[in-house]
Design an enzyme around this catalytic site. Sequence first.
Site, short mmCIF file in Angstrom:
data_model
loop_
_atom_site.label_atom_id
_atom_site.label_comp_id
_atom_site.label_asym_id
_atom_site.label_seq_id
_atom_site.Cartn_x
_atom_site.Cartn_y
_atom_site.Cartn_z
NE ARG A 241 -48.41 41.34 -47.31
CZ ARG A 241 -47.60 42.03 -48.26
NH1 ARG A 241 -46.42 41.53 -47.99
NH2 ARG A 241 -48.05 42.83 -49.20
CD GLU B 76 -47.67 46.31 -42.91
OE1 GLU B 76 -46.48 46.62 -43.12
OE2 GLU B 76 -48.21 45.67 -44.02
CG HIS C 171 -43.81 45.24 -45.59
ND1 HIS C 171 -45.30 45.49 -45.42
CD2 HIS C 171 -43.62 44.61 -46.72
CE1 HIS C 171 -45.77 44.97 -46.78
NE2 HIS C 171 -44.66 44.56 -47.33
#
Length: 325
Positions: A238, A267, A286
């Site tokens: 992350r 994101e 991602h």
Amino acid sequence: MADRRTALVTAPFRGEGLDTLHRLVDVVYDPWIEQHPLRIYSSEQLAARIEEEGATVLLVETDSVKGPVLEQPLVAIGSARGDPNNVDVAAATAKGIPVLRAPGRNADAVAELTVALLLAVNRGVVRADLDVREGEAYRDGTIPYQRFRAWQLAGRTVGIVGLGAVGRAAKWRFEGLGMTVIAYDPYADDATHSLDDLLAEADVVSMHAAVTPETQGLMGAAQFARMKDDAVYVNTARAGLHDTEALTAALQAGTLGGAGLDHFDGEHLATDHPLASMPNVVLTPHIGGATYDTEANHSKLLADGLEQLLAGGKPDNLVNPEVLS
Ligand SMILES: NC(=O)c1ccc[n+]([C@@H]2O[C@H](COP(=O)([O-])OP(=O)(O)OC[C@H]3O[C@@H](n4cnc5c(N)ncnc54)[C@H](O)[C@@H]3O)[C@@H](O)[C@H]2O)c1
């Protein structure tokens, strides 16, 4: 059979887990991932759908399982995630509804992308591909062999930060590449290094920790400064684990050799962000967990857990075992 339960399944399901599910319950299968445009149910929308289908089992991946959903007469909820953060687990527990999760479902998938990013950064694979596509193999009067020299990974040291499901799946892959693996994880007995020592020793630092108050921004200016000048930083966990500005500054200053990143704050990475134009950086949006095997894995974990629950057992992947006592 008249007393068969109905399961509303909005998670993608496949393989053995889907077969098990069909054996256990009547299945209303409507996975979010097949919806164009994207459909992610709010709790209100999901509650209405559960009521419409007469479902008492709910298997989800992305939909919101809160408030009104928990007013439905559910006997089990399954969240196809390691961390079932789309479910209000406290509220489900208060209602006595068991919640299942799917730990480690995407560990191999993320580990494979980690290796892909490392190889791509280290050998300039994306730049080289572009040169060929653009007819620029002899860019600026040089031959590719001049521009694409790199150290090989075999014999180099990789430092894993976070020795959980993904970290362990990455470990043997790195070893398979001939790398020496060192690791930092205050909660793993077999971790070998402090963070500071790992950063100073590693040619590659690969991030696999969970984001917690302790790990939020773990990699800042001081940590990037500790890394070797030509080291590669890979983060398929992350973005919250690093300070993006500090990472960008280290790459701009040339005190870091390159980076491979699969996640960005919110994101999203702006196309004019400096990272987006750095030749020694490879970026993916991602996609670490995005394999069919991830779906097969969570299907099996949730279906097996459901089978145990319906038989009166206590599955290992039950998040709130207190509802059974
Ligand atoms: N890119 C993707 O698509 C994708 C998919 C799945 C998971 N992830 C991310 O990958 C990471 C690892 O996932 P996982 O399934 O292996 O989780 P996990 O819970 O199995 O492992 C997390 C590890 O972090 C360690 N940790 C906790 N605090 C730490 C600290 N202060 N310093 C170092 N390590 C610490 C824990 O001890 C644990 O071993 C998570 O951040 C997760 O969100 C990304």
